[in-house]
Design a protein around this motif. Structure first.
Motif, PDB file in Angstrom:
ATOM      1  N   THR A   1     -17.802 -93.679 -41.979  1.00 17.46           N
ATOM      2  CA  THR A   1     -16.436 -93.239 -41.626  1.00 17.46           C
ATOM      3  C   THR A   1     -15.171 -94.142 -42.121  1.00 17.46           C
ATOM      4  O   THR A   1     -14.374 -93.862 -42.775  1.00 17.46           O
ATOM      5  N   THR A   2     -15.783 -95.425 -42.026  1.00 14.83           N
ATOM      6  CA  THR A   2     -14.786 -96.421 -42.690  1.00 14.83           C
ATOM      7  C   THR A   2     -14.808 -96.275 -44.416  1.00 14.83           C
ATOM      8  O   THR A   2     -13.608 -96.090 -44.923  1.00 14.83           O
ATOM      9  N   SER A   3     -15.763 -96.063 -44.968  1.00 15.29           N
ATOM     10  CA  SER A   3     -15.762 -95.764 -46.494  1.00 15.29           C
ATOM     11  C   SER A   3     -15.253 -94.505 -46.809  1.00 15.29           C
ATOM     12  O   SER A   3     -14.318 -94.317 -47.767  1.00 15.29           O
ATOM     13  N   ARG A   4     -15.027 -93.443 -46.024  1.00 16.97           N
ATOM     14  CA  ARG A   4     -14.567 -91.958 -46.290  1.00 16.97           C
ATOM     15  C   ARG A   4     -13.056 -92.332 -46.226  1.00 16.97           C
ATOM     16  O   ARG A   4     -12.361 -91.616 -46.745  1.00 16.97           O
ATOM     17  N   HIS A   5     -12.523 -92.936 -45.074  1.00 19.00           N
ATOM     18  CA  HIS A   5     -10.974 -93.136 -44.950  1.00 19.00           C
ATOM     19  C   HIS A   5     -10.501 -93.745 -45.993  1.00 19.00           C
ATOM     20  O   HIS A   5      -9.262 -93.639 -46.270  1.00 19.00           O
ATOM     21  N   GLY A   6     -11.274 -94.677 -46.614  1.00 13.15           N
ATOM     22  CA  GLY A   6     -10.827 -95.456 -47.814  1.00 13.15           C
ATOM     23  C   GLY A   6     -10.458 -94.610 -49.106  1.00 13.15           C
ATOM     24  O   GLY A   6      -9.888 -95.059 -50.261  1.00 13.15           O
ATOM     25  N   ASP A   7     -11.304 -93.325 -49.156  1.00 12.90           N
ATOM     26  CA  ASP A   7     -11.203 -92.636 -50.364  1.00 12.90           C
ATOM     27  C   ASP A   7      -9.896 -91.864 -50.494  1.00 12.90           C
ATOM     28  O   ASP A   7      -9.208 -91.304 -49.469  1.00 12.90           O
ATOM     29  N   PRO A   8      -9.373 -91.555 -51.717  1.00 13.63           N
ATOM     30  CA  PRO A   8      -8.201 -91.001 -51.877  1.00 13.63           C
ATOM     31  C   PRO A   8      -8.376 -89.515 -51.507  1.00 13.63           C
ATOM     32  O   PRO A   8      -9.144 -88.745 -51.744  1.00 13.63           O
TER      33      PRO A   8
ATOM     34  N   ARG B   1     -27.655 -99.589 -34.084  1.00  9.59           N
ATOM     35  CA  ARG B   1     -27.801 -99.628 -35.811  1.00  9.59           C
ATOM     36  C   ARG B   1     -27.318 -98.433 -36.275  1.00  9.59           C
ATOM     37  O   ARG B   1     -26.575 -98.303 -37.321  1.00  9.59           O
ATOM     38  N   VAL B   2     -27.599 -97.266 -35.714  1.00 11.27           N
ATOM     39  CA  VAL B   2     -26.927 -95.708 -36.170  1.00 11.27           C
ATOM     40  C   VAL B   2     -25.530 -95.967 -35.766  1.00 11.27           C
ATOM     41  O   VAL B   2     -24.715 -95.416 -36.835  1.00 11.27           O
ATOM     42  N   ASP B   3     -25.126 -96.457 -34.873  1.00 10.92           N
ATOM     43  CA  ASP B   3     -23.439 -96.512 -34.769  1.00 10.92           C
ATOM     44  C   ASP B   3     -22.749 -97.443 -35.999  1.00 10.92           C
ATOM     45  O   ASP B   3     -21.794 -97.215 -36.428  1.00 10.92           O
ATOM     46  N   VAL B   4     -23.519 -98.600 -36.178  1.00 10.47           N
ATOM     47  CA  VAL B   4     -22.930 -99.295 -37.001  1.00 10.47           C
ATOM     48  C   VAL B   4     -22.804 -98.418 -38.510  1.00 10.47           C
ATOM     49  O   VAL B   4     -21.786 -98.731 -39.204  1.00 10.47           O
TER      50      VAL B   4
END
Length: 70
Positions: free
Chosen positions: A63-70, A54-57
């Protein structure tokens, strides 16, 4: 007198057998205890694996949402 010696020998053999039975019973009790401990450790390991998953998810989603930010 030979009968007394035979009776003593039989009593000794029976006592030795009783000691062995007691030793086997103690060994089985100890083995059952070890088995319970191993079962508890297994359950703990399963729970920890679920928590880490659960922590890994959550980390992956951050990290996925941060990479999507400009």
């Amino acid at each position: 007198m030979a009968i007394v010696w035979q009776a003593a020998a039989v009593a000794g053999a029976l006592a030795a057998g009783t000691d062995r039975d007691r030793d086997v019973a103690e060994y089985r009790d100890e083995l059952r205890g070890h088995t319970r401990v191993l079962g508890a450790l297994r359950q703990t390991r399963i729970q920890q694996t679920q928590i880490f998953y659960r922590v890994d998810v959550k980390v992956d989603s951050l990290t996925t949402s941060r990479h999507g930010d400009p």
